[in-house]
Motif scaffolding. Structure first.
Motif, PDB file in Angstrom:
ATOM      1  N   GLN A 255       0.895  -1.255  -0.061  1.00 16.93           N
ATOM      2  CA  GLN A 255      -0.068   0.056   0.129  1.00 16.93           C
ATOM      3  C   GLN A 255       0.721   1.239   0.012  1.00 16.93           C
ATOM      4  O   GLN A 255       1.966   1.363   0.612  1.00 16.93           O
ATOM      5  CB  GLN A 255      -0.939   0.093   1.284  1.00 16.93           C
ATOM      6  CG  GLN A 255      -2.001  -1.011   1.134  1.00 16.93           C
ATOM      7  CD  GLN A 255      -2.894  -0.735   0.173  1.00 16.93           C
ATOM      8  OE1 GLN A 255      -3.403   0.124  -0.093  1.00 16.93           O
ATOM      9  NE2 GLN A 255      -3.682  -2.082  -0.355  1.00 16.93           N
ATOM     10  N   PRO A 256       0.482   2.417  -0.721  1.00 14.61           N
ATOM     11  CA  PRO A 256       1.477   3.616  -0.508  1.00 14.61           C
ATOM     12  C   PRO A 256       1.218   4.102   0.636  1.00 14.61           C
ATOM     13  O   PRO A 256       0.395   4.238   1.440  1.00 14.61           O
ATOM     14  CB  PRO A 256       0.617   4.463  -1.485  1.00 14.61           C
ATOM     15  CG  PRO A 256      -0.425   3.545  -2.374  1.00 14.61           C
ATOM     16  CD  PRO A 256      -0.666   2.456  -1.756  1.00 14.61           C
ATOM     17  N   ALA A 257       2.342   4.535   0.995  1.00 13.43           N
ATOM     18  CA  ALA A 257       2.590   5.073   2.545  1.00 13.43           C
ATOM     19  C   ALA A 257       3.684   6.136   2.448  1.00 13.43           C
ATOM     20  O   ALA A 257       4.677   6.158   1.349  1.00 13.43           O
ATOM     21  CB  ALA A 257       3.123   4.089   3.511  1.00 13.43           C
ATOM     22  N   ARG A 258       3.556   7.111   3.339  1.00  8.73           N
ATOM     23  CA  ARG A 258       4.565   8.388   3.100  1.00  8.73           C
ATOM     24  C   ARG A 258       5.976   8.088   4.031  1.00  8.73           C
ATOM     25  O   ARG A 258       5.691   7.376   5.062  1.00  8.73           O
ATOM     26  CB  ARG A 258       3.986   9.775   3.394  1.00  8.73           C
ATOM     27  CG  ARG A 258       2.831  10.119   2.322  1.00  8.73           C
ATOM     28  CD  ARG A 258       2.556  11.693   2.422  1.00  8.73           C
ATOM     29  NE  ARG A 258       1.754  11.953   1.161  1.00  8.73           N
ATOM     30  CZ  ARG A 258       0.401  11.802   1.043  1.00  8.73           C
ATOM     31  NH1 ARG A 258      -0.231  11.349   2.115  1.00  8.73           N
ATOM     32  NH2 ARG A 258      -0.149  12.142   0.041  1.00  8.73           N
ATOM     33  N   VAL A 259       6.801   8.669   3.735  1.00  5.55           N
ATOM     34  CA  VAL A 259       8.254   8.718   4.311  1.00  5.55           C
ATOM     35  C   VAL A 259       8.395   9.972   4.974  1.00  5.55           C
ATOM     36  O   VAL A 259       8.576  10.979   4.067  1.00  5.55           O
ATOM     37  CB  VAL A 259       9.242   8.075   3.381  1.00  5.55           C
ATOM     38  CG1 VAL A 259      10.662   7.945   4.052  1.00  5.55           C
ATOM     39  CG2 VAL A 259       9.039   6.659   2.651  1.00  5.55           C
ATOM     40  N   ILE A 260       8.703  10.076   6.034  1.00  7.79           N
ATOM     41  CA  ILE A 260       9.494  11.308   6.494  1.00  7.79           C
ATOM     42  C   ILE A 260      11.124  11.334   6.349  1.00  7.79           C
ATOM     43  O   ILE A 260      11.701  10.204   7.134  1.00  7.79           O
ATOM     44  CB  ILE A 260       9.228  11.654   7.991  1.00  7.79           C
ATOM     45  CG1 ILE A 260       7.815  11.625   8.418  1.00  7.79           C
ATOM     46  CG2 ILE A 260       9.850  12.845   8.598  1.00  7.79           C
ATOM     47  CD1 ILE A 260       7.127  11.574   9.676  1.00  7.79           C
ATOM     48  N   ALA A 261      11.709  11.906   5.562  1.00  2.92           N
ATOM     49  CA  ALA A 261      12.940  12.013   5.170  1.00  2.92           C
ATOM     50  C   ALA A 261      13.354  13.241   5.840  1.00  2.92           C
ATOM     51  O   ALA A 261      13.346  14.282   5.653  1.00  2.92           O
ATOM     52  CB  ALA A 261      13.443  11.937   3.719  1.00  2.92           C
ATOM     53  N   LEU A 262      14.524  12.852   7.087  1.00  3.85           N
ATOM     54  CA  LEU A 262      14.813  14.224   7.646  1.00  3.85           C
ATOM     55  C   LEU A 262      16.223  13.687   8.264  1.00  3.85           C
ATOM     56  O   LEU A 262      16.678  12.699   8.926  1.00  3.85           O
ATOM     57  CB  LEU A 262      14.064  14.713   8.850  1.00  3.85           C
ATOM     58  CG  LEU A 262      14.159  15.851   9.608  1.00  3.85           C
ATOM     59  CD1 LEU A 262      13.825  16.986   8.757  1.00  3.85           C
ATOM     60  CD2 LEU A 262      13.313  15.835  10.961  1.00  3.85           C
ATOM     61  N   PRO A 263      17.644  14.539   7.927  1.00  7.28           N
ATOM     62  CA  PRO A 263      18.886  14.245   8.472  1.00  7.28           C
ATOM     63  C   PRO A 263      18.830  14.598  10.204  1.00  7.28           C
ATOM     64  O   PRO A 263      18.420  15.533  10.342  1.00  7.28           O
ATOM     65  CB  PRO A 263      19.697  15.155   7.800  1.00  7.28           C
ATOM     66  CG  PRO A 263      18.854  16.111   7.046  1.00  7.28           C
ATOM     67  CD  PRO A 263      17.291  15.680   6.898  1.00  7.28           C
TER      68      PRO A 263
END
Length: 635
Positions: A538-546
């Motif tokens: 299922q499509p899911a969102r990603v939190i990309a953060l250094p």
């Protein structure tokens, strides 16, 4: 009956001068762009194209190739945002056609290359229409296309700025043909140029183009015979069936062409206009924002000595980052100041004064908040409250200097070279070089910004080398003046030598701003984490953060939009024109506080956290993929 320019018969122009102009512009551009012939990608870690632009354009190109048309919504950034209305680069500008049959990275690279060439070619055409000899026009064209303001756009990846910068001399060329010569086809050309500038899309530089073009149209209306030409069409003549009785009615035709051009670009700017109220720029951002990235007074020295405030990573100045160049060219400045003289060149005098006035106004504009002048701009010029970086007007300064350098070359090639003028410039150049060698310029920098003393001292050697480099260029340029004044070099040969000096001078600096990388297939290659995310049912969102400093420079996966390239949806991203309410939702101005809130995760369907931390980012997190080193080099 028409009046012929007295210099036309003495112009040693080759046959098919426009073909030669195209060839010269191509060669001058390829001095910087030759790696493109080997398939290299014109991006570097500081480029907006590397961080985001490639993913934007590949997304739209893929949609078009698959027959789905232009995308209207981008689901991959900031929980989703408008694609056309929020602007994602050259959506409708003709360069999108290149991406239909070329790989996106190749098409983007050649978009830069072709428009750099066009900047020189259009400047040549404008100067020739202004009655300038072939060699002088070629010098002016190369002076513009290789100027710091134009050539360095490749460094930060600002292709929209380059498109408008290339179109400005084309607009002036069309205006000259229409206003002075009464050629009806010029108005269609002007409408097309304005329409393309609207579609670029860079509204701030479009604003500058329209202001300069409007001022030039008024100049031509008031002084229709002030610009020398190839055969001039006098008032009362009939051209293409239109009776020309007075120049003022042509202003109406020019305005009509601009309105038609604006209508051509409505597919881009009408959605933008509707979106402004929802964007972070709604209502403007205040005077402090509008004057950010103004040109500091001391960095005006860079127009002659580009190493003064430091090139790229050596920069120590007040603007924090500095990925572009203000270099006009030492040789160009020598020629530009020589434009103001009498003799046979009186036919260019009024025109030269117009461009000197334009240069002065544009320079004050570029200084932005450093002078009270910009308060007037902010108060009366529409759109100023939405823009920042007044220094972006430096491309107008560069064009003005290029035009003046062509007029200066005219005087040299007309046998008016001055040994006294050459001696003054030689003395100035040597004095500056000696002053730099003695530490005078470094001390000046320390007086301006003592808190950056370490960076200033580290740049001291570059300043000395740069000052002597500029001195050598000046001495080579004035040597041509002396040889020409003494009749020891023919005028055509003097023209070619000056052209080579100008090209070599500018290339020696601007080559630092054209950095190529491997093709996109390598830059954005997938890895085990990307494979895992793409395999989710299922499509899911990603939190990309250094969360650590252990990161490759401007890693597009963790601080940009490279995940978008792999159809992975992000909670954040790199854009700057996302929905204003969404910025409030994720707490952009409050240290991203919402990113640790489970309610925010549920609202945005965020299921994964992509980071470079050496440990789990918060209590209860579960490692599902990695660690792995991504294509940018970050673990």
């Amino acid at each position: 009956m028409v009046r012929l320019d007295a210099s036309a018969s003495s112009d040693p122009a080759p046959r098919r001068p426009l073909v030669w102009a195209a060839l010269i512009s191509a060669v001058a551009t390829l001095l910087l762009a030759w790696p493109a012939l080997l398939g290299k990608f014109l991006v570097n870690p500081n480029s907006d194209q590397y961080i985001a632009g490639y993913s934007f354009r590949e997304f739209a190109a893929r949609s078009l190739r698959e027959g789905q048309g232009f995308p209207l919504w981008n689901p991959y950034q900031f929980g989703g945002m408008p694609y056309v209305a929020a602007m994602h680069g050259d959506i409708f500008y003709p360069t999108f056609l290149l991406r239909l049959f070329l790989p996106t990275d190749v098409a983007m690279t050649w978009g830069f290359v072709l428009h750099t060439m066009l900047a020189g070619f259009f400047t040549f055409g404008f100067l020739r229409a202004s009655g300038v000899r072939f060699h002088s026009a070629a010098i002016g064209g190369v002076a513009y296309l290789l100027s710091g303001a134009v050539a360095s756009y490749a460094s930060p990846g600002h292709d929209g700025k380059l498109f408008v910068s290339a179109l400005l001399p084309a607009a002036l060329w069309a205006l000259l043909r229409g206003m002075r010569d009464g050629r009806s086809g010029a108005w269609g050309a002007l409408a097309l140029i304005v329409g393309l500038a609207v579609l670029s899309p860079h509204p701030q530089l479009l604003q500058y183009l329209l202001l300069v073009a409007g001022a030039y149209a008024l100049f031509l209306a008031m002084r229709p015979q002030a610009v020398a030409s190839e055969p001039t069409v006098p008032a009362g003549a009939v051209v293409s069936g239109i009776a020309i009785t007075h120049p003022w009615p042509r202003l109406g035709l020019a305005l009509g062409a601009v309105i038609l051009g604006a209508a051509m670009g409505a597919i881009q700017y009408l959605p933008v206009r509707e979106y402004v109220a929802w964007s972070p720029r709604a209502g403007g951002k205040g005077y402090e924002y509008a004057t950010s990235f103004s040109l500091p007074f001391e960095e005006t020295i860079n127009t002659y000595l580009p190493q003064f405030s430091g090139i790229l990573d050596s920069y120590w100045g007040r603007n924090g980052i500095h990925f572009h160049s203000e270099y006009i060219g030492a040789s160009v400045l020598v020629l530009a100041f020589f434009a103001f003289g009498g003799g046979l060149l009186n036919r260019h005098r009024a025109h030269a004064w117009f461009w000197l006035s334009t240069l002065i106004v544009a320079l004050f504009w570029a200084w932005g908040g450093n002078t009270p002048f910009y308060q007037l701009v902010y108060a009366i010029v529409p759109g100023s409250k939405f823009f920042r970086a007044p220094s972006t007007i430096l491309y107008v300064v560069a064009l003005a200097c290029a035009v003046l350098s062509a007029f200066g070359a005219e005087r040299v090639l007309a046998g008016k070279a001055s040994v006294r003028y050459a001696g003054i410039w030689a003395a100035i150049a040597v004095v500056i070089a000696v002053l730099a060698s003695a530490g005078g310029l470094t001390n000046l920098a320390l007086a301006v910004l003592s808190e950056r003393a370490d960076a200033i001292q580290a740049n001291a050697t570059n300043v000395v080398i740069g000052a002597w480099r500029s001195a050598v260029v000046v001495l080579a340029t004035v040597a041509v003046f002396v040889l020409s004044a003494r009749g020891q070099i023919t005028r055509p040969r003097a023209g070619w030598v000056l052209l080579l000096i100008v090209a070599g001078d500018l290339w020696s600096v601007e080559r630092n701003y054209w950095k190529f990388s491997a093709p996109a297939a390598e830059l954005y290659a997938d890895d085990a984490i990307i494979t895992y995310l793409k395999a989710q049912p299922q499509p899911a969102r990603v939190i990309a953060l250094p969360l650590s400093e252990n990161m490759a420079p401007h890693d597009p996966f963790i601080a940009g939009d490279a995940l978008m390239h792999h159809d992975i949806r992000g909670v954040l991203g790199y854009h700057g024109n996302e929905l204003g309410r969404y910025q409030e939702l994720y707490g952009k101005n409050e240290g991203y506080q919402s990113l640790a809130n489970p309610n925010f995760w549920a609202l945005t369907n965020a299921r994964f956290f992509y980071t470079n931390a050496n440990s789990l980012p918060f209590q209860g997190a579960k490692l599902v993929a990695g660690p792995v080193r991504n294509a940018a080099g970050t673990m």
